[in-house]
Structures are given as structure tokens and as C-alpha cells.
Design a protein around this motif. Structure first.
Motif, short mmCIF file in Angstrom:
data_model
loop_
_atom_site.label_atom_id
_atom_site.label_comp_id
_atom_site.label_asym_id
_atom_site.label_seq_id
_atom_site.Cartn_x
_atom_site.Cartn_y
_atom_site.Cartn_z
N UNK A 47 -13.64 -0.16 17.52
CA UNK A 47 -13.15 0.03 18.88
C UNK A 47 -12.68 -1.29 19.47
N UNK A 48 -11.53 -1.29 20.10
CA UNK A 48 -10.97 -2.55 20.60
C UNK A 48 -11.70 -3.08 21.83
N UNK A 49 -12.62 -2.29 22.39
CA UNK A 49 -13.41 -2.78 23.53
C UNK A 49 -14.89 -2.90 23.19
N UNK A 50 -15.24 -2.71 21.91
CA UNK A 50 -16.64 -2.75 21.48
C UNK A 50 -16.82 -3.71 20.31
N UNK A 51 -18.04 -4.17 20.12
CA UNK A 51 -18.34 -5.01 18.96
C UNK A 51 -18.36 -4.15 17.71
N UNK A 52 -17.92 -4.69 16.57
CA UNK A 52 -17.88 -3.90 15.33
C UNK A 52 -19.25 -3.37 14.94
N UNK A 53 -19.26 -2.14 14.42
CA UNK A 53 -20.52 -1.49 14.04
C UNK A 53 -20.64 -1.34 12.52
N UNK A 54 -19.52 -1.40 11.81
CA UNK A 54 -19.52 -1.28 10.34
C UNK A 54 -20.11 0.04 9.87
N UNK A 254 0.18 19.75 35.60
CA UNK A 254 -1.24 19.70 35.92
C UNK A 254 -1.89 18.52 35.19
N UNK A 255 -2.77 17.78 35.88
CA UNK A 255 -3.52 16.72 35.22
C UNK A 255 -4.57 17.37 34.33
N UNK A 256 -4.53 17.04 33.03
CA UNK A 256 -5.46 17.67 32.09
C UNK A 256 -6.58 16.72 31.68
N UNK A 257 -6.36 15.41 31.81
CA UNK A 257 -7.44 14.46 31.59
C UNK A 257 -7.00 13.09 32.10
N UNK A 258 -7.97 12.19 32.25
CA UNK A 258 -7.70 10.84 32.74
C UNK A 258 -8.34 9.83 31.80
N UNK A 259 -7.57 8.84 31.37
CA UNK A 259 -8.10 7.74 30.58
C UNK A 259 -7.80 6.44 31.32
N UNK A 260 -8.09 5.32 30.68
CA UNK A 260 -7.81 4.03 31.30
C UNK A 260 -7.33 3.05 30.23
N UNK A 261 -6.33 2.22 30.53
CA UNK A 261 -5.81 1.28 29.52
C UNK A 261 -6.88 0.30 29.05
N UNK A 262 -7.02 0.17 27.74
CA UNK A 262 -8.04 -0.72 27.19
C UNK A 262 -7.70 -2.19 27.39
N UNK A 263 -6.42 -2.50 27.60
CA UNK A 263 -6.04 -3.90 27.77
C UNK A 263 -6.03 -4.33 29.24
N UNK A 264 -6.48 -3.44 30.13
CA UNK A 264 -6.52 -3.80 31.54
C UNK A 264 -7.69 -4.73 31.82
N UNK A 265 -7.46 -5.88 32.46
CA UNK A 265 -8.56 -6.85 32.66
C UNK A 265 -9.61 -6.40 33.65
N UNK A 266 -9.34 -5.36 34.43
CA UNK A 266 -10.32 -4.85 35.40
C UNK A 266 -11.24 -3.84 34.75
N UNK A 267 -10.69 -2.88 34.03
CA UNK A 267 -11.49 -1.76 33.52
C UNK A 267 -11.83 -1.86 32.04
N UNK A 268 -10.97 -2.45 31.24
CA UNK A 268 -11.15 -2.47 29.78
C UNK A 268 -11.40 -1.06 29.25
N UNK A 269 -10.74 -0.08 29.85
CA UNK A 269 -10.89 1.30 29.40
C UNK A 269 -12.02 2.06 30.06
N UNK A 270 -12.82 1.40 30.89
CA UNK A 270 -13.98 2.04 31.50
C UNK A 270 -13.70 2.49 32.92
N UNK A 271 -14.29 3.61 33.32
CA UNK A 271 -14.14 4.14 34.67
C UNK A 271 -15.48 4.69 35.14
N UNK A 272 -15.54 5.07 36.43
CA UNK A 272 -16.72 5.76 36.95
C UNK A 272 -16.39 7.25 37.03
N UNK A 273 -17.33 8.05 37.47
CA UNK A 273 -17.13 9.50 37.53
C UNK A 273 -15.96 9.87 38.46
N UNK A 274 -15.79 9.12 39.53
CA UNK A 274 -14.70 9.44 40.47
C UNK A 274 -13.34 9.19 39.84
N UNK A 275 -13.21 8.04 39.18
CA UNK A 275 -11.92 7.72 38.58
C UNK A 275 -11.55 8.64 37.43
#
Length: 286
Positions: A47-54, A254-275
Motif C-alpha cells: 500500500x502506498x500509504x502503509x508500511x510494507x507487510x510482506x 448519483x454518488x456511489x462511493x467516496x475515496x480520497x487521493x493518496x498523494x494528498x498531503x492533508x489526507x493521504x487517502x484517509x477520511x472521517x465518517x462524514x467525509x
């Protein structure tokens, strides 16, 4: 405008990649070098936002002088290293791993895996109909997302995203050992009775669709899910002042799902329940 921190410049190191000279910054992995060179190395647990797990071992490559094949996602490139990504030994290993995974896990919603099975001439059916499978019904115990463990390859990315690498909620972990290992919440309770805060960051990193949006699950069951007909629009979440980036996946207006860009310096792909899940008001046309 997105501001990306540059960090301290790193020295370049040289090594041989499939017979050609490769130069990458110090600290880069073999997988980083492969991608920079345009080489397609299959990965599942990386995962590009996580440490390798092998964990999945699909990305293994052959390094001259090494006793065993090494995972490209975690092995750092070294000066003078000689790496072969397409050797017979590496290809055979990937073939076996894909056969074992596809014979025991439902990979129907895993991106690119069908291409990899064809590319490496893997034959999951050779293990026969008696190959061990979980054969468990999807867990639908809330209105936001679904857990389908028949698709889980135990890559642990969801555990890391929920744990100390991002959310620090620790709602999910590995239960059991060996062949009995599985992802579960505490006491294997329903998600609604767990510590889950429904941020959905585990869904963001799941590579196989074992964790999916309830909206996507329902549309797939109805046969209406069509990624080729979907558009993606990146915008800013309006709930608070943090400025998280959202990518809205829209099908049939219709919006069917919401993701977040992994290269964004604010979120790194992470959001809260509202977002991630709070978009229904946008679609209220009354």
C-alpha cells in the motif's frame, strides 16, 4: 494548488535491473525502481500509504547472491545489486502464489488479478473442488459497509490502517492462528458493537473488495455496478476546516462511493465518517 513538501535531497544509487542500469534515490525499494522503469510487478498487500507487510509474496524478485526470492515492496535497492524481475524462478513463484490464492479466495473483485493469472499461466482449478475455502456469507450488519471474508487474503492492510499507522482506533485485528487466522473485531461481535468509528479507511486500502461500501455491494448484487460508466471528481470536503480532498465516484448522476487521493498531503487517502459517507444530502432533490 497542492503544496508538496520536498524534504531533504537524497543521493542516487545505481544497480542492475533486468540487465539495465537503474538509478534511484537512496531508501527506494526495488518496487519503486521497477515502477520508475515502467515494469509491471504484481502486488496485493503493498500500500502506498502503509508500511510494507510482506504478506502476499506476489511481488517477489530474484536478487543475485540471495538465498531466497525477496519481496520487491520492502527490499531496499542497494548499490551494485543485480535484480531479475522476470526470471523463471520468480515467475514460477508468482504463478504458485496466484494459484493458491485464487483456489481458496474469491478474487472476482480484485483489480488486475485476472490479467495476472493469464500472464503467469496460473491454473487455480488444478487443486480441484475440494480446495479449502471459507465459504462464509458476507457480514451486513450496518448501513455503511460490508465485510466479505470470502474475499480476504489476510494482507493486514485494514488492520494497519485502523491501528497505529493511521486511525489509531484498533477496532479490527487478527483473530486465531495459522489456518484459523482471520480478520475480526473484538470478540467477533457485530461491527455496531465494536470500537469502529466508521471512517472507512480500511475500505480504502483493501485490495480485494473484502471490505466494500454498502452501496457498491448492493449495486453489484443487483448487477448495476459499472465502473466504466463512472466519473471521478475531486473536491474539498465541506464539513469542517481541515480541507480534506474527496474523490466522488458518480454513476447515473448519483454518488456511489467516496475515496480520497493518496498523494494528498492533508489526507493521504484517509477520511472521517462524514467525509466518506456523509454525501446523502447532496443527492436529496426534494
Amino acid at each position: 494548488m497542492t503544496v508538496t513538501p520536498l524534504g531533504i535531497p537524497r543521493r542516487l544509487l545505481e544497480f542492475t535491473l533486468d540487465g539495465q542500469e537503474a538509478r534511484v534515490p537512496e531508501g527506494s525499494t526495488i518496487l519503486d525502481a521497477c515502477r520508475a522503469a515502467g515494469k509491471d510487478i504484481p502486488t496485493l498487500c503493498e500500500g502506498d500509504t502503509l508500511r510494507p507487510k510482506n504478506a502476499c509474496r506476489v511481488c517477489v524478485v530474484e536478487v543475485e547472491g540471495a538465498r531466497t526470492l525477496v519481496p520487491a515492496c520492502s527490499r531496499k535497492a542497494e548499490p551494485g545489486m543485480v535484480v531479475q524481475t522476470g526470471s523463471e524462478r520468480a515467475r514460477h513463484s508468482r504463478k504458485i502464489v496466484l494459484e493458491l490464492l485464487a483456489s481458496s479466495v474469491d478474487l472476482s473483485t480484485t483489480p488486475q488479478v485476472a490479467e495476472w493469472i493469464k500472464q503467469y499461466e496460473a491454473k487455480p482449478d488444478r487443486f480441484g473442488p475440494d480446495a479449502a475455502r471459507l465459504d462464509e456469507e458476507p457480514k451486513v450488519d450496518n448501513d455503511l459497509y460490508v465485510r466479505d471474508y470470502d474475499k480476504c487474503i489476510l494482507c493486514y492492510k485494514c488492520v494497519d490502517a485502523c491501528g497505529d499507522q493511521w486511525q489509531n482506533t484498533f477496532a479490527i485485528s487478527v483473530s486465531g492462528r495459522g489456518f484459523d487466522a482471520r480478520i475480526a473485531v473484538e470478540h467477533d461481535a457485530p461491527l455496531t458493537d465494536s470500537a469502529c468509528v466508521y471512517c472507512g479507511n480500511c475500505i480504502e486500502v483493501c485490495p480485494t473488495g473484502a471490505l466494500s461500501f454498502k452501496s457498491e455491494f448492493d449495486m453489484r448484487a443487483a448487477g448495476t455496478w459499472n465502473e466504466s460508466a463512472q466519473t471521478e471528481t475531486t473536491t474539498v470536503c465541506a464539513y469542517c476546516g481541515v480541507g480534506c480532498n474527496l474523490t466522488l465516484h458518480v454513476q447515473d448522476n448519483e454518488i456511489v462511493k467516496v475515496t480520497s487521493p493518496h498523494d494528498n498531503p492533508v489526507t493521504h487517502g484517509n477520511l472521517c465518517i462524514k467525509g466518506r459517507f456523509g454525501y446523502q444530502h447532496v443527492q436529496n432533490r426534494d
